[in-house]
Design a protein around this motif. Structure first.
Motif, PDB file in Angstrom:
ATOM      1  N   LEU A  80      47.210  33.489  37.195  1.00 46.34           N
ATOM      2  CA  LEU A  80      47.809  32.173  36.946  1.00 46.34           C
ATOM      3  C   LEU A  80      48.062  31.979  35.456  1.00 46.34           C
ATOM      4  N   ALA A  81      47.083  32.333  34.625  1.00 44.28           N
ATOM      5  CA  ALA A  81      47.256  32.204  33.177  1.00 44.28           C
ATOM      6  C   ALA A  81      48.422  33.058  32.687  1.00 44.28           C
ATOM      7  N   ASP A 146      37.413  52.664  20.914  1.00 45.96           N
ATOM      8  CA  ASP A 146      37.668  51.528  20.029  1.00 45.96           C
ATOM      9  C   ASP A 146      38.736  50.608  20.612  1.00 45.96           C
ATOM     10  N   HIS A 147      38.537  50.236  21.874  1.00 42.98           N
ATOM     11  CA  HIS A 147      39.494  49.386  22.572  1.00 42.98           C
ATOM     12  C   HIS A 147      38.913  47.984  22.750  1.00 42.98           C
ATOM     13  N   MET A 148      39.471  47.170  23.645  1.00 42.32           N
ATOM     14  CA  MET A 148      39.085  45.767  23.751  1.00 42.32           C
ATOM     15  C   MET A 148      38.960  45.317  25.202  1.00 42.32           C
ATOM     16  N   LEU A 149      37.782  44.758  25.527  1.00 46.37           N
ATOM     17  CA  LEU A 149      37.510  44.165  26.829  1.00 46.37           C
ATOM     18  C   LEU A 149      37.189  42.689  26.639  1.00 46.37           C
ATOM     19  N   TRP A 150      37.765  41.844  27.497  1.00 40.97           N
ATOM     20  CA  TRP A 150      37.375  40.428  27.577  1.00 40.97           C
ATOM     21  C   TRP A 150      36.655  40.253  28.904  1.00 40.97           C
ATOM     22  N   TYR A 151      35.417  39.716  28.830  1.00 40.05           N
ATOM     23  CA  TYR A 151      34.504  39.656  29.976  1.00 40.05           C
ATOM     24  C   TYR A 151      34.208  38.202  30.320  1.00 40.05           C
ATOM     25  N   PRO A 152      34.470  37.751  31.571  1.00 46.05           N
ATOM     26  CA  PRO A 152      34.478  36.316  31.849  1.00 46.05           C
ATOM     27  C   PRO A 152      33.255  35.718  32.545  1.00 46.05           C
ATOM     28  N   ALA A 335      36.462  30.662  33.074  1.00 44.07           N
ATOM     29  CA  ALA A 335      36.243  31.524  31.905  1.00 44.07           C
ATOM     30  C   ALA A 335      37.273  32.645  31.847  1.00 44.07           C
ATOM     31  N   ALA A 336      37.692  33.127  33.034  1.00 39.16           N
ATOM     32  CA  ALA A 336      38.726  34.168  33.084  1.00 39.16           C
ATOM     33  C   ALA A 336      40.081  33.614  32.677  1.00 39.16           C
ATOM     34  N   TYR A 337      40.388  32.427  33.154  1.00 44.47           N
ATOM     35  CA  TYR A 337      41.656  31.767  32.825  1.00 44.47           C
ATOM     36  C   TYR A 337      41.776  31.524  31.328  1.00 44.47           C
ATOM     37  N   ILE A 338      40.731  30.972  30.720  1.00 47.10           N
ATOM     38  CA  ILE A 338      40.836  30.615  29.304  1.00 47.10           C
ATOM     39  C   ILE A 338      40.806  31.839  28.401  1.00 47.10           C
ATOM     40  N   MET A 339      40.204  32.946  28.863  1.00 51.56           N
ATOM     41  CA  MET A 339      40.148  34.105  27.976  1.00 51.56           C
ATOM     42  C   MET A 339      41.532  34.727  27.786  1.00 51.56           C
ATOM     43  N   VAL A 340      42.397  34.598  28.773  1.00 54.15           N
ATOM     44  CA  VAL A 340      43.770  35.097  28.607  1.00 54.15           C
ATOM     45  C   VAL A 340      44.478  34.295  27.517  1.00 54.15           C
TER      46      VAL A 340
END
Length: 442
Positions: A80-81, A146-152, A335-340
């Motif tokens: 949705l985000a 050296d990558h990037m993860l966003w964890y919700p 938390a998943a929505y806002i992290m995007v």
């Protein structure tokens, strides 16, 4: 009436966990669930993350297996985000192109899929995981590459990775305030029930230390393997340890919760004498388990669907418009929505999606008017968030019975656990040998 505890006091709470690792293996289908529509097409191997008119991002959650009950809804929130951002013009003038993969509730598969997303699909970022077992499995991949993860999802703390941004609660924003509230409102005898992996075991280590410090008592501690439905022996032990009632602190994850709450009711262990405080049961789990089994019990989160903010009213309406009126929203989804959106803001401030050092630096200090209220990304890569406790009502939603006055700053290294007491994390502290963990100055 909502009771409130000041922000200053909450800054004293620690976050959470042991420095141990636990290997868990599940079963699952390794088939990619990537769709073929323009908004979620499977990307070919090779190419830069933001080549052409798109920026590729990975979405990595369990779409099958025991964690499907929780993680599928998180994907819905992330999609949705992404659709909203794309409709508003995208990021840096480019459309976000999601590449979805199924971790299948199997930590080895999570690791494989994270490597695929980075090496073959060349994504700019991955939004993913739920359990700490899956996050731990992929953490070494994101750090080595050296990558990037966003964890919700809320978790046990005791971690502060340069390569991960954590948008769920640290223990001082969920577990510890819940314990203090229970001690004041429900009693001093606690029985701990959890799934047999990192998060519940570390969370319970923190709870036991906190109870020692605050005058409570742990009268029992039991674990189930993820997906295990055989809860009768645990219920029997609860009855033996708490013959006159007491607090049950629940860190079960996945569909084990359904068996647990149904058996609790069947055995006559109701919330009047045996209140259960959950930290991984939210509105979606209630919907799937059946509200009749959970009415009167409690959960601690930063967000509930019943939060009264203009942003939440709009988000709930938009989510239901897309996915159906019967659907509910919950904390991990929010938390998943806002992290995007937070990632989008960081990319736009950095002026690039490909230079991850610039994106990481730009992410710190980002704020967002989230459905739960204003959030801020701290230098320890965790969000400042408001803490709330809710009681399940007859509609299968939560009546908020307690909250903090405003956002609580996150603490990555737990201040109850002796091994990490006095440690902190600050990724802007370049002068430190290890900004991820160092002793706080007195």
């Amino acid at each position: 009436m909502v009771n409130r505890l000041g922000r200053r006091k909450f800054l004293l709470y620690g976050s959470a966990a042991l420095g141990t690792s636990l290997l868990l293996k599940g079963c699952g289908d390794t088939t990619s669930t990537t769709g073929k529509s323009p908004s979620e097409s499977e990307s070919p191997a090779g190419g830069a993350a933001s080549s052409g008119d798109t920026i590729k991002v990975g979405i990595l959650h369990s779409l099958s297996g025991t964690m499907e009950i929780s993680e599928k809804t998180v994907v819905d929130a992330e999609m949705l985000a992404i659709e909203e951002i794309n409709a508003a013009g995208g990021v840096l003038g480019k459309q976000i192109e999601p590449v979805k993969e199924d971790g299948a509730s199997d930590w080895d598969i999570f690791k494989e899929k994270s490597e695929k997303l980075i090496d073959q699909d060349k994504v700019a970022v991955v939004f993913g995981c739920w359990t700490s077992a899956s996050r731990t499995a992929v953490k070494e991949v994101f750090e080595s590459k050296d990558h990037m993860l966003w964890y919700p999802v809320q978790y046990e703390g005791q971690e502060c990775s340069k390569n991960i941004f954590y948008t769920g609660a640290a223990p001082n924003q969920q577990i510890e305030p819940a314990v203090e509230w229970l001690l004041k409102e429900k009693g001093k005898n606690f029985f701990l029930v959890g799934s047999n992996y990192i998060f519940p075991k570390t969370a319970n280590t923190i709870i036991k230390e906190q109870l020692k410090a605050l005058g409570g008592e742990t009268v029992g501690e039991e674990y189930l393997e993820l997906g295990d439905q055989e809860v009768t022996p645990i219920i029997a032990k609860i009855k033996d340890a708490l013959p006159d009632g007491g607090v049950i602190f629940n860190t079960l994850n996945g569909d084990s919760n359904a068996a647990f709450f149904k058996q609790m009711k069947a055995e006559g262990l109701g919330p009047d004498k045996y209140p259960v405080m959950s930290v991984s049961v939210a509105e979606e789990e209630i919907r799937q388990i059946g509200k009749e089994f959970l009415v009167g019990h409690y959960a601690a989160w930063n967000y509930f669907q019943t939060v009264e903010t203009p942003e939440n009213e709009k988000w709930v309406a938009d989510f239901k418009a897309k996915y159906g009126d019967e659907r509910v929203t919950n904390d991990p989804m929010e938390a998943a929505y806002i992290m995007v959106y937070l990632w989008k803001q960081a990319v736009e401030e950095a002026g690039t999606a490909d230079d991850l050092d610039k994106v990481r630096a730009a992410a710190i200090g980002q704020t967002f008017d989230a459905p739960e209220g204003k959030v801020t990304m701290n230098a320890n890569h965790h969000l400042s968030k408001t803490v709330r406790i809710g009681q399940v009502n007859d509609e299968g939603l939560f009546d908020i019975v307690w909250s903090t006055d405003g956002p609580v700053d996150p603490i990555a290294w737990n201040q109850y656990v002796p091994a990490t007491k006095g440690y902190t994390c600050d990724w802007t502290a370049k002068e430190k040998e290890n900004p991820g963990k160092f002793k706080k100055e007195e």
